[in-house]
Scaffold this motif. Structure first.
Motif, PDB file in Angstrom:
ATOM      1  N   THR A 111      -7.186   4.966   1.480  1.00  0.00           N
ATOM      2  CA  THR A 111      -7.937   6.143   1.908  1.00  0.00           C
ATOM      3  C   THR A 111      -7.698   6.372   3.386  1.00  0.00           C
ATOM      4  OG1 THR A 111      -9.678   5.782   0.247  1.00  0.00           O
ATOM      5  CG2 THR A 111     -10.235   7.177   2.124  1.00  0.00           C
ATOM      6  N   VAL A 112      -7.274   7.581   3.727  1.00  0.00           N
ATOM      7  CA  VAL A 112      -7.065   7.921   5.138  1.00  0.00           C
ATOM      8  C   VAL A 112      -8.065   9.004   5.516  1.00  0.00           C
ATOM      9  CG1 VAL A 112      -4.646   7.245   5.220  1.00  0.00           C
ATOM     10  CG2 VAL A 112      -5.230   9.558   4.488  1.00  0.00           C
ATOM     11  N   ARG A 113      -8.560   8.935   6.745  1.00  0.00           N
ATOM     12  CA  ARG A 113      -9.587   9.872   7.226  1.00  0.00           C
ATOM     13  C   ARG A 113      -9.178  10.418   8.592  1.00  0.00           C
ATOM     14  NH1 ARG A 113     -12.372   5.499   5.089  1.00  0.00           N
ATOM     15  NH2 ARG A 113     -13.805   5.990   3.357  1.00  0.00           N
ATOM     16  N   ASN A 114      -9.622  11.647   8.857  1.00  0.00           N
ATOM     17  CA  ASN A 114      -9.397  12.199  10.189  1.00  0.00           C
ATOM     18  C   ASN A 114     -10.674  12.086  11.012  1.00  0.00           C
ATOM     19  OD1 ASN A 114     -11.064  14.227   9.232  1.00  0.00           O
ATOM     20  ND2 ASN A 114      -9.622  15.893   9.580  1.00  0.00           N
ATOM     21  N   ALA A 115     -10.680  12.671  12.204  1.00  0.00           N
ATOM     22  CA  ALA A 115     -11.819  12.537  13.101  1.00  0.00           C
ATOM     23  C   ALA A 115     -13.065  13.216  12.557  1.00  0.00           C
ATOM     24  CB  ALA A 115     -11.470  13.104  14.479  1.00  0.00           C
ATOM     25  N   ASN A 116     -12.878  14.172  11.624  1.00  0.00           N
ATOM     26  CA  ASN A 116     -14.020  14.838  10.993  1.00  0.00           C
ATOM     27  C   ASN A 116     -14.481  14.123   9.734  1.00  0.00           C
ATOM     28  OD1 ASN A 116     -14.002  16.915  12.917  1.00  0.00           O
ATOM     29  ND2 ASN A 116     -12.466  18.068  11.767  1.00  0.00           N
ATOM     30  N   ASN A 117     -13.899  12.936   9.479  1.00  0.00           N
ATOM     31  CA  ASN A 117     -14.227  12.124   8.305  1.00  0.00           C
ATOM     32  C   ASN A 117     -13.781  12.790   7.003  1.00  0.00           C
ATOM     33  OD1 ASN A 117     -15.186   9.520   7.734  1.00  0.00           O
ATOM     34  ND2 ASN A 117     -17.069  10.331   6.850  1.00  0.00           N
ATOM     35  N   HIS A 118     -12.820  13.681   7.099  1.00  0.00           N
ATOM     36  CA  HIS A 118     -12.232  14.280   5.900  1.00  0.00           C
ATOM     37  C   HIS A 118     -11.266  13.279   5.287  1.00  0.00           C
ATOM     38  CE1 HIS A 118      -9.419  17.282   3.857  1.00  0.00           C
ATOM     39  NE2 HIS A 118     -10.564  17.349   3.215  1.00  0.00           N
ATOM     40  N   GLU A 119     -11.378  13.040   3.984  1.00  0.00           N
ATOM     41  CA  GLU A 119     -10.618  11.988   3.316  1.00  0.00           C
ATOM     42  C   GLU A 119      -9.437  12.545   2.527  1.00  0.00           C
ATOM     43  OE1 GLU A 119     -12.989   9.588   0.781  1.00  0.00           O
ATOM     44  OE2 GLU A 119     -14.166   8.698   2.398  1.00  0.00           O
ATOM     45  N   LEU A 120      -8.354  11.781   2.541  1.00  0.00           N
ATOM     46  CA  LEU A 120      -7.216  12.005   1.672  1.00  0.00           C
ATOM     47  C   LEU A 120      -6.839  10.671   1.038  1.00  0.00           C
ATOM     48  CD1 LEU A 120      -4.953  14.234   3.971  1.00  0.00           C
ATOM     49  CD2 LEU A 120      -6.438  15.012   2.112  1.00  0.00           C
ATOM     50  N   LYS A 121      -6.103  10.730  -0.062  1.00  0.00           N
ATOM     51  CA  LYS A 121      -5.695   9.518  -0.764  1.00  0.00           C
ATOM     52  C   LYS A 121      -4.181   9.353  -0.689  1.00  0.00           C
ATOM     53  CE  LYS A 121      -9.898   8.639  -2.210  1.00  0.00           C
ATOM     54  NZ  LYS A 121     -10.662   7.478  -1.699  1.00  0.00           N
ATOM     55  N   ALA A 122      -3.759   8.144  -0.354  1.00  0.00           N
ATOM     56  CA  ALA A 122      -2.345   7.789  -0.345  1.00  0.00           C
ATOM     57  C   ALA A 122      -2.160   6.533  -1.192  1.00  0.00           C
ATOM     58  CB  ALA A 122      -1.850   7.565   1.077  1.00  0.00           C
ATOM     59  N   ARG A 123      -0.894   6.225  -1.531  1.00  0.00           N
ATOM     60  CA  ARG A 123      -0.579   4.996  -2.257  1.00  0.00           C
ATOM     61  C   ARG A 123       0.644   4.355  -1.619  1.00  0.00           C
ATOM     62  NH1 ARG A 123      -0.100   4.369  -8.356  1.00  0.00           N
ATOM     63  NH2 ARG A 123       1.760   5.675  -8.103  1.00  0.00           N
ATOM     64  N   LEU A 124       0.640   3.014  -1.639  1.00  0.00           N
ATOM     65  CA  LEU A 124       1.742   2.269  -1.029  1.00  0.00           C
ATOM     66  C   LEU A 124       2.025   1.032  -1.862  1.00  0.00           C
ATOM     67  CD1 LEU A 124       2.309   1.511   2.692  1.00  0.00           C
ATOM     68  CD2 LEU A 124       2.089  -0.427   1.126  1.00  0.00           C
ATOM     69  N   ARG A 125       3.283   0.673  -1.943  1.00  0.00           N
ATOM     70  CA  ARG A 125       3.621  -0.601  -2.568  1.00  0.00           C
ATOM     71  C   ARG A 125       4.837  -1.213  -1.892  1.00  0.00           C
ATOM     72  NH1 ARG A 125       7.065  -2.624  -6.228  1.00  0.00           N
ATOM     73  NH2 ARG A 125       8.858  -1.368  -6.855  1.00  0.00           N
ATOM     74  N   LEU A 126       4.897  -2.537  -1.914  1.00  0.00           N
ATOM     75  CA  LEU A 126       6.048  -3.265  -1.393  1.00  0.00           C
ATOM     76  C   LEU A 126       7.106  -3.351  -2.482  1.00  0.00           C
ATOM     77  CD1 LEU A 126       4.238  -6.215   0.460  1.00  0.00           C
ATOM     78  CD2 LEU A 126       4.773  -3.924   1.297  1.00  0.00           C
ATOM     79  N   PHE A 127       8.336  -2.975  -2.144  1.00  0.00           N
ATOM     80  CA  PHE A 127       9.408  -3.023  -3.149  1.00  0.00           C
ATOM     81  C   PHE A 127      10.558  -3.931  -2.727  1.00  0.00           C
ATOM     82  CE2 PHE A 127      11.416  -0.100  -0.266  1.00  0.00           C
ATOM     83  CZ  PHE A 127      12.776  -0.273  -0.451  1.00  0.00           C
ATOM     84  N   LEU A 128      10.526  -4.416  -1.479  1.00  0.00           N
ATOM     85  CA  LEU A 128      11.626  -5.260  -1.005  1.00  0.00           C
ATOM     86  C   LEU A 128      11.110  -6.202   0.071  1.00  0.00           C
ATOM     87  CD1 LEU A 128      15.258  -4.292  -0.252  1.00  0.00           C
ATOM     88  CD2 LEU A 128      13.916  -5.278   1.604  1.00  0.00           C
ATOM     89  N   VAL A 129      11.640  -7.405   0.084  1.00  0.00           N
ATOM     90  CA  VAL A 129      11.371  -8.363   1.165  1.00  0.00           C
ATOM     91  C   VAL A 129      12.719  -8.885   1.656  1.00  0.00           C
ATOM     92  CG1 VAL A 129      10.317 -10.544   1.832  1.00  0.00           C
ATOM     93  CG2 VAL A 129       9.121  -9.034   0.233  1.00  0.00           C
ATOM     94  N   GLY A 130      12.974  -8.677   2.955  1.00  0.00           N
ATOM     95  CA  GLY A 130      14.192  -9.193   3.557  1.00  0.00           C
ATOM     96  C   GLY A 130      13.877 -10.400   4.420  1.00  0.00           C
ATOM     97  N   MET A 131      14.743 -11.423   4.384  1.00  0.00           N
ATOM     98  CA  MET A 131      14.476 -12.669   5.097  1.00  0.00           C
ATOM     99  C   MET A 131      15.668 -13.097   5.941  1.00  0.00           C
ATOM    100  SD  MET A 131      12.399 -14.816   2.189  1.00  0.00           S
ATOM    101  CE  MET A 131      12.634 -13.829   0.724  1.00  0.00           C
ATOM    102  N   GLN A 132      15.368 -13.756   7.030  1.00  0.00           N
ATOM    103  CA  GLN A 132      16.403 -14.303   7.905  1.00  0.00           C
ATOM    104  C   GLN A 132      16.121 -15.776   8.133  1.00  0.00           C
ATOM    105  OE1 GLN A 132      17.772 -12.254  11.561  1.00  0.00           O
ATOM    106  NE2 GLN A 132      17.112 -14.098  12.655  1.00  0.00           N
ATOM    107  N   TRP A 133      17.075 -16.604   7.747  1.00  0.00           N
ATOM    108  CA  TRP A 133      16.955 -18.050   7.908  1.00  0.00           C
ATOM    109  C   TRP A 133      17.786 -18.509   9.098  1.00  0.00           C
ATOM    110  CZ3 TRP A 133      14.869 -21.818   4.319  1.00  0.00           C
ATOM    111  CH2 TRP A 133      14.192 -21.232   3.227  1.00  0.00           C
ATOM    112  N   GLY A 134      17.214 -19.390   9.914  1.00  0.00           N
ATOM    113  CA  GLY A 134      18.005 -20.036  10.949  1.00  0.00           C
ATOM    114  C   GLY A 134      18.849 -21.139  10.332  1.00  0.00           C
ATOM    115  N   LEU A 135      20.111 -21.245  10.756  1.00  0.00           N
ATOM    116  CA  LEU A 135      21.027 -22.238  10.191  1.00  0.00           C
ATOM    117  C   LEU A 135      21.172 -23.442  11.131  1.00  0.00           C
ATOM    118  CD1 LEU A 135      23.859 -19.931   8.819  1.00  0.00           C
ATOM    119  CD2 LEU A 135      21.870 -20.838   7.613  1.00  0.00           C
TER     120      LEU A 135
END
Length: 402
Positions: A111-135
């Motif tokens: 849920t995201v809101r502005n300064a007037n407390n007006h609400e909108l709905k968004a959706r998010l998901r993780l689809f990738l994880v990138g990793m870096q290993w020290g050798l």
């Protein structure tokens, strides 16, 4: 944000109040990494049908480092987090000492809101994880043995003398993915940094107010948490993604004159009354205006003289008042209450019944009309006072606030 036009027998004047953009801060918790995800909406004259937010977050992490290994639309961001003392062991049975990833890949509502407390709905998901290993100092990269489990799909790894980078695509759901290293592998990583790829579904900006909307979603990070990269010492226990969605609407109401007046008259003129004594069925006048908008707004009516449920005009001779109906037509806009086109929609001095309209897209200089009508009963009353003058102020407010 509101525009007002004041309408009277002698004229009308308009006033536009400036849009205000306010920032509402979102604070992160202790031992948490905070990342900002930004997007904006600006209407485009070159693409009037454009009605989506555009991602403005700087690309970083895996897809910034290796764009050739990412698809169009893939977007990653470096978390700035790391895991130390991460053991990678080819022997034994503990999956968290293998190539390991457990991640919440479900869609999360935000849920995201502005300064007037007006609400909108968004959706998010993780689809990738990138990793870096020290050798280790010899620069040898650990290999893999067999197939992975859990449904994650690996992307091509990139190795140098000092680090090894790779990424896993994460299907929807809560996934645990494991890939075994060679059985002879037994080492502890000096450093492990990671980035995330996310998909973001944003609301329809045409239904949003001007300004900035903020909200956040938090993932726990670490051993056995929502993001788990295997057994090790994690620099942070939470990852908070802060959404900042900026809306820059275009909204303008223009009349043909700086001081137009509304003169009520019969259809076809006064000749039937003057020459033949036939009373007109009604008096009316249409007032055209041009509207540019990329947002919802309501239209409210204010009266100098109340007349029943609407506004009226007053006889300057004896203070009698007769009603005048006010209607608006705006092609390309629909009523949010019932979905009907904004055509001959009545305006009333009752905010609870004020119509609210939404555009089909970005409307540019759309010719629209306000129509003022004195009906037959009003005309009959007015004709009882030959030579009288009737007038009154009516204010039409174009209001972008709920």
């Amino acid at each position: 944000m509101a525009n007002e036009c004041r309408i009277a027998a002698g004229g009308m004047r308009g006033r536009a109040l400036p849009a205000t953009v306010l920032l509402m801060a979102v604070l992160g918790s202790a031992h948490a990494a905070d990342l900002k995800i930004t997007a904006e909406f600006r209407p485009s004259a070159l693409d009037p049908g454009h009605n989506a937010f555009v991602n403005t977050t700087p690309q970083s992490g895996y897809c910034a480092q290796h764009p050739s290994l990412c698809k169009k639309g893939d977007f990653t961001i470096d978390t700035g987090m790391n895991v130390e003392n991460r053991r990678l062991y080819g022997g034994g049975t503990d999956p968290r000492e293998k190539w390991y990833l457990a991640v919440d890949g479900n869609w999360r509502d935000v849920t995201v809101r502005n300064a007037n407390n007006h609400e909108l709905k968004a959706r998010l998901r993780l689809f990738l994880v990138g990793m870096q290993w020290g050798l280790p100092s010899d620069g040898s990269a650990p290999g893999t043995n067999g197939a992975s489990s859990g449904g994650c799909r690996g992307r091509i790894g990139v190795v140098t003398s000092g680090w090894y980078r790779y990424a896993w695509d994460v299907p929807e759901g809560s996934r645990v993915c494991v890939f075994s290293p060679f059985s002879s592998t037994d080492r502890v990583a000096r450093y492990l940094a990671f980035s995330i790829g996310y998909h973001l579904e944003t609301p329809n900006p045409l239904q949003a107010q001007d300004g900035q909307y903020t909200g956040s979603v938090t993932y726990t990070v670490g051993n056995g948490q929502q993001i788990d990269l295997g057994q090790g010492d994690y620099s942070d226990s939470e990852l908070t993604l802060q959404l900042l969605l900026d809306v820059f609407h275009d909204f303008q109401v223009r009349f043909a004159s700086d001081a137009p007046s509304v003169q009520l008259a019969p259809d076809g003129g006064w000749s039937q009354w003057i020459d033949h004594g036939r009373p007109p069925a009604r008096l009316r006048q249409e007032l055209p205006f041009h509207l540019t908008t990329s947002m919802d707004f309501s239209m409210k009516l204010r009266c100098e003289h109340d007349a029943g449920i609407g506004c009226g005009i007053r006889n300057t001779r004896d203070d009698a008042v007769v009603p005048v109906d006010v209607e608006v037509t705006i092609p390309g806009m629909s009523n949010t209450h019932d979905g009907r086109p904004a055509q001959d929609t009545p305006l009333l001095p009752d905010d609870a019944r004020a119509p609210r309209f939404t555009p089909d897209g970005y409307l540019m200089q759309r010719r629209s009309t306000l129509r003022f009508t004195a009906g037959s009963e009003a005309v009959t009353e007015m004709l009882k006072s030959p030579g009288s003058q009737w007038q009154g102020n009516m204010t039409v407010v174009f209001d972008a606030n709920p």
